[in-house]
Design an enzyme around this catalytic site. Structure first.
Site, PDB file in Angstrom:
ATOM      1  N   ASN A  22       0.820  -1.216   0.000  1.00  9.88           N
ATOM      2  CA  ASN A  22       0.000   0.000   0.000  1.00  9.88           C
ATOM      3  C   ASN A  22       0.853   1.265   0.000  1.00  9.88           C
ATOM      4  O   ASN A  22       0.481   2.263  -0.629  1.00  9.88           O
ATOM      5  CB  ASN A  22      -0.964  -0.014   1.196  1.00  9.88           C
ATOM      6  CG  ASN A  22      -2.072  -1.047   1.001  1.00  9.88           C
ATOM      7  OD1 ASN A  22      -2.233  -1.601  -0.086  1.00  9.88           O
ATOM      8  ND2 ASN A  22      -2.826  -1.316   2.051  1.00  9.88           N
ATOM      9  N   CYS A 116     -10.569  -5.523  -3.608  1.00 12.68           N
ATOM     10  CA  CYS A 116     -11.125  -6.640  -2.860  1.00 12.68           C
ATOM     11  C   CYS A 116     -12.616  -6.461  -2.594  1.00 12.68           C
ATOM     12  O   CYS A 116     -13.094  -5.344  -2.415  1.00 12.68           O
ATOM     13  CB  CYS A 116     -10.386  -6.788  -1.540  1.00 12.68           C
ATOM     14  SG  CYS A 116      -8.740  -7.469  -1.742  1.00 12.68           S
ATOM     15  N   ASP A 307      -6.940  -4.795   7.687  1.00  8.55           N
ATOM     16  CA  ASP A 307      -6.316  -5.802   6.819  1.00  8.55           C
ATOM     17  C   ASP A 307      -5.741  -6.978   7.614  1.00  8.55           C
ATOM     18  O   ASP A 307      -5.452  -8.032   7.053  1.00  8.55           O
ATOM     19  CB  ASP A 307      -5.211  -5.167   5.964  1.00  8.55           C
ATOM     20  CG  ASP A 307      -5.787  -4.282   4.870  1.00  8.55           C
ATOM     21  OD1 ASP A 307      -7.014  -4.292   4.665  1.00  8.55           O
ATOM     22  OD2 ASP A 307      -4.998  -3.569   4.207  1.00  8.55           O
TER      23      ASP A 307
HETATM   24  C1  UD1 Z   1      -6.647   1.459   2.067  1.00  9.87           C
HETATM   25  C2  UD1 Z   1      -5.872   0.200   1.804  1.00  9.87           C
HETATM   26  C3  UD1 Z   1      -6.616  -1.020   2.325  1.00  9.87           C
HETATM   27  C4  UD1 Z   1      -6.994  -0.815   3.788  1.00  9.87           C
HETATM   28  C5  UD1 Z   1      -7.722   0.510   3.990  1.00  9.87           C
HETATM   29  C6  UD1 Z   1      -7.998   0.838   5.449  1.00  9.87           C
HETATM   30  C7  UD1 Z   1      -4.693   0.674  -0.274  1.00  9.87           C
HETATM   31  C8  UD1 Z   1      -4.576   0.434  -1.722  1.00  9.87           C
HETATM   32  N1  UD1 Z   1      -5.689   0.050   0.358  1.00  9.87           N
HETATM   33  O1  UD1 Z   1      -7.844   1.338   1.319  1.00  9.87           O
HETATM   34  O2  UD1 Z   1      -5.765  -2.148   2.196  1.00  9.87           O
HETATM   35  O3  UD1 Z   1      -7.851  -1.855   4.197  1.00  9.87           O
HETATM   36  O4  UD1 Z   1      -6.932   1.592   3.453  1.00  9.87           O
HETATM   37  O5  UD1 Z   1      -6.824   0.887   6.180  1.00  9.87           O
HETATM   38  O6  UD1 Z   1      -3.901   1.371   0.322  1.00  9.87           O
HETATM   39  N2  UD1 Z   1     -14.740   5.520   2.454  1.00  9.87           N
HETATM   40  C9  UD1 Z   1     -15.795   6.356   2.162  1.00  9.87           C
HETATM   41  N3  UD1 Z   1     -15.648   7.253   1.126  1.00  9.87           N
HETATM   42  C10 UD1 Z   1     -14.494   7.354   0.405  1.00  9.87           C
HETATM   43  C11 UD1 Z   1     -13.410   6.513   0.731  1.00  9.87           C
HETATM   44  C12 UD1 Z   1     -13.565   5.591   1.771  1.00  9.87           C
HETATM   45  O7  UD1 Z   1     -16.842   6.278   2.796  1.00  9.87           O
HETATM   46  O8  UD1 Z   1     -14.423   8.175  -0.505  1.00  9.87           O
HETATM   47  C13 UD1 Z   1     -14.882   4.528   3.551  1.00  9.87           C
HETATM   48  C14 UD1 Z   1     -14.616   3.098   3.087  1.00  9.87           C
HETATM   49  O9  UD1 Z   1     -15.776   2.521   2.533  1.00  9.87           O
HETATM   50  C15 UD1 Z   1     -14.192   2.440   4.376  1.00  9.87           C
HETATM   51  C16 UD1 Z   1     -13.448   3.547   5.112  1.00  9.87           C
HETATM   52  O10 UD1 Z   1     -13.867   4.771   4.510  1.00  9.87           O
HETATM   53  O11 UD1 Z   1     -15.301   2.039   5.130  1.00  9.87           O
HETATM   54  C17 UD1 Z   1     -11.956   3.478   5.053  1.00  9.87           C
HETATM   55  O12 UD1 Z   1     -11.545   3.303   3.714  1.00  9.87           O
HETATM   56  P1  UD1 Z   1     -10.177   3.873   3.157  1.00  9.87           P
HETATM   57  O13 UD1 Z   1      -9.279   4.220   4.305  1.00  9.87           O
HETATM   58  O14 UD1 Z   1     -10.471   4.921   2.156  1.00  9.87           O
HETATM   59  O15 UD1 Z   1      -9.611   2.621   2.413  1.00  9.87           O
HETATM   60  P2  UD1 Z   1      -8.759   2.619   1.098  1.00  9.87           P
HETATM   61  O16 UD1 Z   1      -7.900   3.837   1.029  1.00  9.87           O
HETATM   62  O17 UD1 Z   1      -9.625   2.309  -0.067  1.00  9.87           O
END
Ligand code: UD1
Length: 434
Positions: A22, A116, A307
């Site tokens: 990541n 995922c 994770d």
């Molecule tokens: C990243 C990691 C993933 C990890 C996650 C949380 C990468 C490529 N992936 O994913 O492995 O599990 O951080 O540590 O680095 N959300 C919203 N709106 C948005 C974006 C996110 O509501 O625009 C929500 C998501 O649905 C989730 C939460 O916020 O419930 C956290 O997600 P986020 O931290 O954004 O995960 P990723 O960056 O996609």
């Protein structure tokens, strides 16, 4: 292809964590900001990195391996182009193209990301960040877009229903660091990946303060210079080997990872009855024959990383007593537990968000099929603790995020190998008789 595992061996020895998947993906995106050639050392050789290289090349930022783990990325010729949708859909991190493209070209359009299947993965907070900087944004025909004649620094709050977003915080940083004026990200994610990207950007000439706290301040600069940077060790991979060591009553040391990045894992391992020692760049766990049950809750950093959750659940299946593991980041992350039940594990999901694990003394080998990256790793850990032979399908998921998983487990004494024939019929038959 599947992994054939004869479980029950106590894992003993030392492995080195690969570079963080990541962090590497975010750093690669950050390397699109300087016009010169960025050198990233310690990049893991995994499928997600190759997909992201192809995505970056499609928007004018090609890269080359100069040795096994060193990637040189050219950011000189960014193109105002939409990357191929079928590539963008292959991974969640494709959203990272948007920040640099918007920051440098004033326009970005990227197919909605895949990744995922662990719950809703919206991009609203990413678009909210770009809109705060003055862009018009939208989602149309399966693509997210952002466009601005001029961006300017601004205050923004990036907290969603499940807390801060790692991806949105990093995307906001990528766009804001080359946007004139001062931006403040309230509700910023505090994960180690945010701290790493900030350190990289600041080395390249950005002016960012507060990374690792909930408020990050960015003073936009005109341009960044290309630099060389070392990708940190993968904290999730490290946790996988530590928990597998713990679950097999073993003695495992993982090197090449900063203990502070492992959230509360050392404390949790201690509660599970293990001796856990940390030193600069290494963590060692020495486990009793059977672990103690624990209660754990995932959450944004510094809480336990989501994770790690599937691997933790797998490790607790043979613990003494009943464990509770609550998932507070993604809303559908327990799809794999029915596969662990094939081994004889007793897991009940309550209200979709909490796994209640009743520890059993013995698990027996079985065929299992993974549904996402960390879930498949959890099945491997389950198989390593089960007596007899298991087969784990889903290697395309594992290969997205783990470099040399079976080689590393084998070096710790596991009986594990990759074999060719597909197994579907066996798994289906097994299901039919349950
Ligand atoms: C990243 C990691 C993933 C990890 C996650 C949380 C990468 C490529 N992936 O994913 O492995 O599990 O951080 O540590 O680095 N959300 C919203 N709106 C948005 C974006 C996110 O509501 O625009 C929500 C998501 O649905 C989730 C939460 O916020 O419930 C956290 O997600 P986020 O931290 O954004 O995960 P990723 O960056 O996609």
């Amino acid at each position: 292809m599947h992994l054939q595992i004869v479980g029950g061996n106590r894992l003993v020895g030392t492995v080195t964590a690969a570079g963080s998947k990541n962090a590497a993906l975010a750093l690669m995106a950050a390397a699109m900001l300087p016009a010169g050639e960025t050198v990233l050392r310690g990049v893991p050789r995994i499928a997600d990195i190759e997909v992201f290289r192809a995505l970056m090349a499609s928007v004018g930022a090609p890269s080359e391996w100069t040795d096994r783990h060193t990637l040189v990325i050219s950011g000189g010729g960014l193109l105002d182009q939409t990357p191929p949708v079928e590539l963008a859909r292959k991974m969640r991190a494709s959203y990272y193209l948007m920040g640099p493209l918007l920051g440098r070209l004033g326009r970005a359009r990227v197919g909605l990301p895949g990744g995922c299947t662990i719950g809703a993965r919206p991009v609203d907070l990413h678009l909210k960040a770009f809109a705060a900087l003055g862009a018009r944004t939208g989602i149309e025909a399966g693509e997210a877009w952002a466009e601005a004649r001029r961006l300017r620094g601004a205050d923004m709050t990036l907290v969603g229903p499940f807390g801060p977003s790692v991806g949105a915080t990093i995307n906001a940083l990528l766009a804001a660091c080359v946007t004139p004026g001062v931006s403040r990200i309230h509700g910023a994610a505090q994960e180690p990946e945010v701290v790493e990207v900030t350190a990289f950007l600041n080395r390249a000439g950005a002016r960012i303060a507060g990374a690792g706290t909930g408020l990050i301040e960015v003073e936009g600069v005109r341009r960044l210079q290309a630099v060389a940077y070392d990708v940190p060790g993968d904290r999730i991979e490290a946790a996988t080997y530590l928990l597998a060591g713990a679950a097999t009553g073993g003695d495992v040391q993982v090197e090449g990872v900063a203990p502070w990045a492992l959230d509360g894992l050392p404390r949790l391992l201690t509660q599970m009855g293990c001796a856990c020692a940390t030193e600069a760049g290494a963590v060692r766990v020495v486990a009793p024959p059977r672990l103690q049950a624990v209660e754990a809750v995932t959450g944004p950093f510094p809480a336990l990383a989501t994770d790690i959750q599937p691997v933790l659940v797998a490790a607790l299946c043979r613990a003494q007593g009943g464990s509770l593991v609550e998932e507070r980041v993604f809303d559908a992350r327990f799809g794999y537990t029915s596969e662990l039940e094939r081994l004889g594990a007793q897991i009940r999901i309550v209200a979709g968000a909490t796994a209640v694990i009743t520890g059993v003394a013995r698990l027996g080998g079985a065929p299992m099929s993974g549904t996402d990256l960390r879930a498949t790793a959890a099945l491997v850990v389950g198989a390593l603790t089960a007596e007899g032979e298991s087969q784990v399908e889903g290697l395309a998921f594992l290969d997205r995020g783990y470099e040399g998983l079976e080689r590393k487990f084998a070096s710790l004494g596991a009986d594990i190998r990759r074999v060719g024939a597909p197994l579907r019929t066996t798994a289906v038959k097994q299901e039919a008789v349950r």
